[in-house]
Write a protein that holds these residues in place. Structure first.
Motif, mmCIF file in Angstrom:
data_model
loop_
_atom_site.group_PDB
_atom_site.id
_atom_site.type_symbol
_atom_site.label_atom_id
_atom_site.label_comp_id
_atom_site.label_asym_id
_atom_site.label_seq_id
_atom_site.Cartn_x
_atom_site.Cartn_y
_atom_site.Cartn_z
ATOM 1 N N LYS A 180 -4.666 0.147 4.952
ATOM 2 C CA LYS A 180 -4.938 1.388 4.224
ATOM 3 C C LYS A 180 -4.893 2.585 5.175
ATOM 4 C CE LYS A 180 -5.981 0.302 -0.110
ATOM 5 N NZ LYS A 180 -5.191 -0.950 -0.062
ATOM 6 N N ASN B 138 -8.288 -0.101 -5.272
ATOM 7 C CA ASN B 138 -7.924 -1.360 -4.642
ATOM 8 C C ASN B 138 -9.107 -2.143 -4.105
ATOM 9 O OD1 ASN B 138 -5.689 -2.994 -3.382
ATOM 10 N ND2 ASN B 138 -4.655 -1.095 -3.922
ATOM 11 N N THR C 265 -6.014 5.152 -4.399
ATOM 12 C CA THR C 265 -5.553 3.807 -4.076
ATOM 13 C C THR C 265 -6.659 3.036 -3.369
ATOM 14 O OG1 THR C 265 -3.331 4.651 -3.801
ATOM 15 C CG2 THR C 265 -3.757 2.478 -2.901
ATOM 16 N N ASP D 22 0.831 -1.206 0.000
ATOM 17 C CA ASP D 22 0.000 0.000 0.000
ATOM 18 C C ASP D 22 0.862 1.252 0.000
ATOM 19 O OD1 ASP D 22 -2.504 -1.059 -0.174
ATOM 20 O OD2 ASP D 22 -2.763 -1.289 1.983
#
Lengths: 261, 118, 230
Positions: A99, A76, A72, A9
């Motif tokens: 995250k 994701n 992201t 990440d």
């Protein structure tokens, strides 16, 4: 597993940001160098232009930090890549926490880079004394040292950031429980959550101030020391509680299962 | 992939036919080791279970035998191969005669046609 | 014989529309099962439920006897129709990723399959065609020593030579201890490799039979039978 997730990440979020950090810091350095030079008009103009570019770079870093964090998160968890993310043998809680932690880390790095760039341009002993003087003047009536004030400010900003990230993620997850118009619902939920936490924090501050006999101080032209203390404590506790709530709630929503297109 | 299957017929039957033909034509000689199920499955692009089924059938016909751990081999029993060859020839001839009969040709006419043919 | 996957009376609706309606079937160990149906028949929805990408409304899905969970995800190797890899990665990095998260990932096998494709390990996914990315995904998925492989339309929209590569890759890596569930609407292409066929139409199972038996009984190819029944 959390460690591995964090690694990917973090790499993903900073892949492009790293270049932006570098450009901003280099621009700041150039500005500084040029400002050291002759004080002829041409050099001064170049200096000003570079300074402007550095500021643009700083804004760019901050904006892109949020774009990359949210981008992201969405790609994701809810776009094509979600087919891989959600089929990894990793729990939803770990996916989510990875995250949250990596986003927080990226924000901290971005802020540090921005502050560093400003210092590169402006740092000098006189500048520091000036800054210290300014802070001391502001906090003089609260019987607080400049260092203490900065510490409180940084702590408050930190927990507020935590709450806001958790809030944004929760809003996105919530929006994706709908079958359509997810961006709109995301924005609506973000607005609802933000309004809710702001109102809660304000109302709680007023109540606590009233209970501790600082209500007058809160609405005075110059906020009283007692009222300020109450507000800081309430807001800190509030943000921490809100962060925990959002983590819990988003995790719960997430565990119910995702509905990927 | 070297081998086109007829979709209307079970694939294992077609694999049996193919291997049988190879044995009859001596492309696979007695005692020769057969490729593994996996290799055959890749060679024909078919499910390994289907190959397995075909080989089991060939084994019950006595055309191949299994040597534990070593794999499968073409039978050393020449008479079994001969018997199978005869049976296949018989079968194909029957098919041929049947289709000729459908065209109204009797045996002597068939022989005559065969002789005329280059 | 043990079932690696069993789907029991599963239903799923989107709004008022029932997309999967009381579906039951199982995938025994060592078998390749074809879940065959037209586009929009509910195939992908079933696969998504097996892979925890959709919640089950009613019924139950068991993988090696366990309900779908983080644990079962380690047993299932799923090839979706989408290109699900992070496009910023190189092929090597996707291998690293799989190695990091799946303990059953066989790197050597992946390398072998990649060599067959003639691809460079340092090639970046963002610069590849969609077809190429799909092949990389197939390599990754088939290089896991999983119990159950779930392949969604692996032959959709690829040219014949690629089709051969895909079929060979699937066969090469399919072991006796594992099973494959494969969906497709291009039935003639998978006919040769499937043991068992499950026809699905409008969210309902309309036929579930052994492929060879079916061909023998009906004297027709599965493709033909499918066209007749659906």
């Amino acid at each position: 597993m959390l460690k591995k997730l964090l690694k990917y990440d973090f790499k993903r979020m900073t892949r492009i940001l790293v270049y932006m950090y570098a450009i901003t810091v280099v621009l700041a350095g150039l500005t500084r160098l040029v400002n050291l030079g002759n004080k002829i008009q041409f050099v001064l103009i170049i200096g000003k232009i570079l300074e402007g570019c550095t500021f643009a770079g700083i804004v760019n870093v901050l904006v892109n930090t949020f774009v990359h964090i949210l981008g992201t998160f969405i790609s994701n968890f809810f776009k094509d890549e979600s087919y891989l993310t959600h089929t990894l043998p990793v729990s939803k809680t770990q996916l989510l926490f990875s995250k949250l932690i990596s986003s927080l880390l990226v924000i901290i790095i971005s802020v540090v880079v921005c502050i560093l760039s400003l210092f590169i341009i402006f740092y000098s002993p006189e500048f520091m004394t000036g800054l210290k003087g300014f802070i001391e003047m502001t906090v003089a009536s609260f019987n607080m040292s400049a260092g203490g004030f900065v510490a409180v400010l940084v702590t408050l900003l930190f927990i507020q950031t935590c709450a806001l990230i958790a809030m944004a993620f929760t809003a996105i997850i919530k929006a994706n429980t709908y079958n359509e118009k997810r961006i709109l619902y995301g924005l609506i939920w973000m607005f609802i959550y933000y309004t809710a936490i702001s109102v809660i924090n304000i109302v709680l501050s007023v109540i606590v101030c009233a209970l501790s006999g600082n209500l007058a101080g809160l609405f005075a032209e110059q906020i009283s020391q007692g009222a300020l203390l109450c507000t800081i404590i309430v807001i800190s506790v509030g943000y921490v509680a809100e962060t925990i709530f959002f983590c819990y709630y988003s995790n719960k929503l997430f565990k119910k299962g995702v509905n990927v297109d | 992939m070297g081998f086109n299957f007829n979709g209307n017929v079970p694939i294992y039957l077609q694999i049996i036919e193919r291997i049988k033909l190879q044995i009859i034509r001596k492309e696979l000689v007695p005692g020769q080791k057969l490729p593994s199920v996996r290799d055959l499955s890749l060679q024909y692009s078919v499910n390994p279970n289907t190959v397995q089924k075909a080989l089991a059938e060939l084994e019950s016909l006595g055309l191949i035998f299994t040597e534990r751990t070593n794999g499968k081999f073409v039978t050393l029993d020449e008479s079994a191969i001969k018997r199978e060859t005869e049976r296949t020839i018989e079968q194909k001839l029957n098919e041929f005669c049947c289709s000729m009969a459908e065209l109204g040709l009797d045996k002597s006419e068939i022989i005559k046609k065969l002789n005329e043919k280059e | 014989m043990t079932d690696l996957l069993s789907v029991k009376n599963v239903s799923k609706s989107f709004g008022d529309k029932k997309v999967v309606d009381d579906v039951s079937f199982s995938v025994p160990k060592g078998k390749i099962v074809g879940l065959l149906g037209k586009n929009g028949s509910g195939k992908t929805t079933i696969l998504k439920m097996i892979n925890d990408l959709l919640t089950v409304d009613q019924g139950e899905i068991l993988i090696c006897g366990q309900k779908v969970s983080t644990k079962t995800k380690a047993l299932v190797s799923f090839l979706p129709e989408r290109t699900y890899l992070n496009p910023t990665l190189t092929v090597k990095q996707t291998f690293d990723f799989f190695e990091d998260f799946y303990s059953d990932f066989d790197r050597e096998k992946a390398q072998d399959l990649l060599n067959d494709l003639g691809l460079d390990l340092n090639a970046r996914l963002a610069k590849m065609s969609k077809g190429m990315k799909e092949k990389i995904q197939l390599v990754l998925v088939m290089s896991r020593r999983a119990s159950l492989y779930v392949l969604d339309e692996p032959l959709g929209g690829v040219d014949p030579s690629t089709r051969d590569y895909i079929m060979q890759t699937i066969l090469k890596n399919f072991g006796e201890e594992s099973s494959i569930l494969i969906t497709t609407h291009l039935i003639s292409d998978v006919e040769k490799i499937i043991d068992q066929v499950v026809f699905i139409d409008n969210g309902k199972i309309i036929l579930n039979r052994d492929a060879e038996e079916l061909r023998e009984e009906q004297n027709a190819s599965i493709d033909e039978i499918f066209r007749r029944t659906v």
